[in-house]
Motif scaffolding. Sequence first.
Motif, PDB file in Angstrom:
ATOM      1  N   HIS A   1      -4.083   3.690   1.435  1.00 19.73           N
ATOM      2  CA  HIS A   1      -4.262   2.242   1.407  1.00 19.73           C
ATOM      3  C   HIS A   1      -4.497   1.720  -0.010  1.00 19.73           C
ATOM      4  CE1 HIS A   1      -4.190   1.706   5.757  1.00 19.73           C
ATOM      5  NE2 HIS A   1      -4.867   2.837   5.828  1.00 19.73           N
ATOM      6  N   GLY A   2      -4.283   2.592  -0.990  1.00 20.27           N
ATOM      7  CA  GLY A   2      -4.347   2.171  -2.381  1.00 20.27           C
ATOM      8  C   GLY A   2      -2.985   1.746  -2.885  1.00 20.27           C
ATOM      9  N   PHE A   3      -2.881   1.566  -4.203  1.00 23.15           N
ATOM     10  CA  PHE A   3      -1.652   1.056  -4.808  1.00 23.15           C
ATOM     11  C   PHE A   3      -1.340   1.880  -6.057  1.00 23.15           C
ATOM     12  CE2 PHE A   3      -4.063  -2.201  -2.670  1.00 23.15           C
ATOM     13  CZ  PHE A   3      -3.122  -2.783  -1.828  1.00 23.15           C
ATOM     14  N   MET A   4      -0.300   2.684  -5.966  1.00 20.42           N
ATOM     15  CA  MET A   4       0.047   3.560  -7.079  1.00 20.42           C
ATOM     16  C   MET A   4       0.352   2.761  -8.344  1.00 20.42           C
ATOM     17  SD  MET A   4       2.292   6.759  -5.620  1.00 20.42           S
ATOM     18  CE  MET A   4       3.445   5.830  -4.602  1.00 20.42           C
ATOM     19  N   LYS A   5      -0.078   3.316  -9.471  1.00 17.76           N
ATOM     20  CA  LYS A   5       0.226   2.719 -10.762  1.00 17.76           C
ATOM     21  C   LYS A   5       1.564   3.235 -11.260  1.00 17.76           C
ATOM     22  CE  LYS A   5      -4.673   2.228 -11.898  1.00 17.76           C
ATOM     23  NZ  LYS A   5      -5.759   2.593 -12.850  1.00 17.76           N
ATOM     24  N   LYS A   6       2.004   2.682 -12.378  1.00 23.19           N
ATOM     25  CA  LYS A   6       3.348   2.936 -12.901  1.00 23.19           C
ATOM     26  C   LYS A   6       3.671   4.427 -13.004  1.00 23.19           C
ATOM     27  CE  LYS A   6       6.100   1.941 -17.051  1.00 23.19           C
ATOM     28  NZ  LYS A   6       6.123   1.210 -18.329  1.00 23.19           N
ATOM     29  N   GLU A   7       2.807   5.196 -13.636  1.00 23.18           N
ATOM     30  CA  GLU A   7       3.095   6.617 -13.827  1.00 23.18           C
ATOM     31  C   GLU A   7       3.040   7.379 -12.510  1.00 23.18           C
ATOM     32  OE1 GLU A   7       4.301   8.049 -16.490  1.00 23.18           O
ATOM     33  OE2 GLU A   7       4.332   6.036 -17.358  1.00 23.18           O
TER      34      GLU A   7
ATOM     35  N   HIS B   1      10.334  12.379   2.224  1.00 28.57           N
ATOM     36  CA  HIS B   1       9.371  12.385   1.122  1.00 28.57           C
ATOM     37  C   HIS B   1       8.349  11.253   1.284  1.00 28.57           C
ATOM     38  CE1 HIS B   1       8.007  13.598  -2.825  1.00 28.57           C
ATOM     39  NE2 HIS B   1       8.143  12.379  -3.294  1.00 28.57           N
ATOM     40  N   PRO B   2       7.552  11.299   2.357  1.00 27.16           N
ATOM     41  CA  PRO B   2       6.525  10.269   2.530  1.00 27.16           C
ATOM     42  C   PRO B   2       5.400  10.451   1.526  1.00 27.16           C
ATOM     43  CG  PRO B   2       6.260  11.993   4.175  1.00 27.16           C
ATOM     44  CD  PRO B   2       7.539  12.299   3.441  1.00 27.16           C
ATOM     45  N   TYR B   3       4.643   9.398   1.320  1.00 26.03           N
ATOM     46  CA  TYR B   3       3.475   9.487   0.445  1.00 26.03           C
ATOM     47  C   TYR B   3       2.520  10.549   0.992  1.00 26.03           C
ATOM     48  CZ  TYR B   3      -0.944   8.274  -1.820  1.00 26.03           C
ATOM     49  OH  TYR B   3      -2.124   8.324  -2.519  1.00 26.03           O
ATOM     50  N   ALA B   4       2.063  11.439   0.139  1.00 25.85           N
ATOM     51  CA  ALA B   4       1.218  12.548   0.583  1.00 25.85           C
ATOM     52  C   ALA B   4      -0.090  12.610  -0.188  1.00 25.85           C
ATOM     53  CB  ALA B   4       1.980  13.867   0.433  1.00 25.85           C
TER      54      ALA B   4
ATOM     55  N   PRO C   1       0.813  -1.220   0.000  1.00 25.25           N
ATOM     56  CA  PRO C   1       0.000   0.000   0.000  1.00 25.25           C
ATOM     57  C   PRO C   1       0.843   1.265   0.000  1.00 25.25           C
ATOM     58  CG  PRO C   1      -0.134  -1.136   2.119  1.00 25.25           C
ATOM     59  CD  PRO C   1       0.568  -2.065   1.188  1.00 25.25           C
ATOM     60  N   ASN C   2       0.235   2.318  -0.488  1.00 22.36           N
ATOM     61  CA  ASN C   2       0.955   3.578  -0.680  1.00 22.36           C
ATOM     62  C   ASN C   2       1.568   4.128   0.597  1.00 22.36           C
ATOM     63  OD1 ASN C   2       0.230   3.570  -3.413  1.00 22.36           O
ATOM     64  ND2 ASN C   2      -1.659   4.719  -3.030  1.00 22.36           N
ATOM     65  N   TRP C   3       0.958   3.845   1.745  1.00 25.99           N
ATOM     66  CA  TRP C   3       1.495   4.408   2.987  1.00 25.99           C
ATOM     67  C   TRP C   3       2.895   3.896   3.280  1.00 25.99           C
ATOM     68  CZ3 TRP C   3       3.063   1.152   6.786  1.00 25.99           C
ATOM     69  CH2 TRP C   3       2.471  -0.109   6.878  1.00 25.99           C
ATOM     70  N   GLN C   4       3.276   2.790   2.659  1.00 23.23           N
ATOM     71  CA  GLN C   4       4.628   2.276   2.874  1.00 23.23           C
ATOM     72  C   GLN C   4       5.680   3.029   2.059  1.00 23.23           C
ATOM     73  OE1 GLN C   4       5.375  -1.968   2.741  1.00 23.23           O
ATOM     74  NE2 GLN C   4       5.032  -1.946   4.942  1.00 23.23           N
ATOM     75  N   CYS C   5       5.260   3.929   1.216  1.00 27.30           N
ATOM     76  CA  CYS C   5       6.224   4.750   0.471  1.00 27.30           C
ATOM     77  C   CYS C   5       6.734   5.825   1.421  1.00 27.30           C
ATOM     78  CB  CYS C   5       5.563   5.376  -0.751  1.00 27.30           C
ATOM     79  SG  CYS C   5       5.014   4.175  -1.980  1.00 27.30           S
TER      80      CYS C   5
END
Length: 429
Positions: free
Chosen positions: A76-82, A68-71, A59-63
């Motif tokens: 709880h979603g999942f970022m796509k390639k772009e 530079h944390p996910y903002a 999940p995105n929160w783990q970025c």
Amino acid sequence: MSPSSIPQYSVVIVGGGQAGLSVSHFLRQQGLDHAVFEKHSAMHSWRSQRWDNFCLVTPNWQCALPGHPYAGDDPHGFMKKEQIADYLDGFRARVAPPLHEGVAVQGIRQEGGLFRIRSSEGECLAEQVVVASGGYHLPIVPRLAERLPASVAQIHSADYRNAAQLPPGKVLVVGSGQSGSQIAEDLHLAGREVVLAVGDAPRCARFYRGRDVVDWLADMGYYRMPVDQHPLREGVRDNTNHYVTGRDGGRDIDLRRFALEGMQLYGQLEALEGDTLRFRPSLAAALDSADRTYNGINAAIDKYIAEQGIQAGEASVYQPVWSPEGERETLSLADSGITSVIWCIGFAPDFRWLDAPVFNGQGHPVHRRGVTQVPGLFFIGLPWLHTWGSGRFSGVADDAAFIASQIAQHRMALQRELASVREAEASPA
């Protein structure tokens, strides 16, 4: 070229991915001069070695790259390639590293207490070196690939983009790790006929008892466990990642369900004899083993929930929705209609450019949390360098901070040594 005319840095970082730039972030905080050499462009693999429908499996929160944390609005979603590429571009802009793009490091060796670095940009010297080029360098393709008919298209998972790039006909996907299972799913959803040679990769649930399994494991402390406390110790570094997906909001990957929907499952690909592919009779065992891991992880979550007295959804045990009636061990290429093969069996390391006694018999660096036996030589960005997150966005910041602290300590030791030498030289005989 005389040594005095060669540029010299306190630190050279080889690799401009998230690991290398994370170290650069902390070195900038320390005010240490350094250079980052990247043979392509920064973060290039996230754009050039991912298929079109690629997305994160965590999940995105783990970025959580340093500073530079996910903002975004979907933790709880999942970022796509772009979206991943945009996130990393933002990290690069924040770090503003001293980056040398398009510079390939061709050789590094120790010389007179320094590291001499030979690159496509020329030579330079460095007091210390951080290798941040990862461990996935050479795509693995078995020798039997050489004997496949020329009419059968072949690509490695690193080169797969979408179903349309393959010729019409059935597709053989070899390997069922994270890439193989997700590529097989991508082809399956695109309406392609898929034959999947299933390996021994484990799997896990996406969601269990009302939460993402990653959330549960984070609360249980699994991601903070150092490698020397893992039951497998350093052997965990050789483990295949669990297959699961973040696609369409996240879900399980169930190969048995794919089989119900028409995907043809075989055991591990073993040989090619003329026109005939031969497979190990290992499919049933592989599926059962993956399910045991799946249920085992969920059982560990059940235990944690009970011990903590947490109110959560109902516990469950996965029951197979399909089982092979028997092991199919041969398949004719011509009769089956297979027109393309995708090799999803991983990568091999290639550190031949680094002349240092720090590698084991498989070509992997020997280290303790990235620190090697060669003073001033470090690694970062490798799977389980220290924890599960070491090779991911979630744990690389801690590793980078640690490596930067080791660099600072080594530099202080070098300065004390140099001061002692100068003091001895200045003393009367």
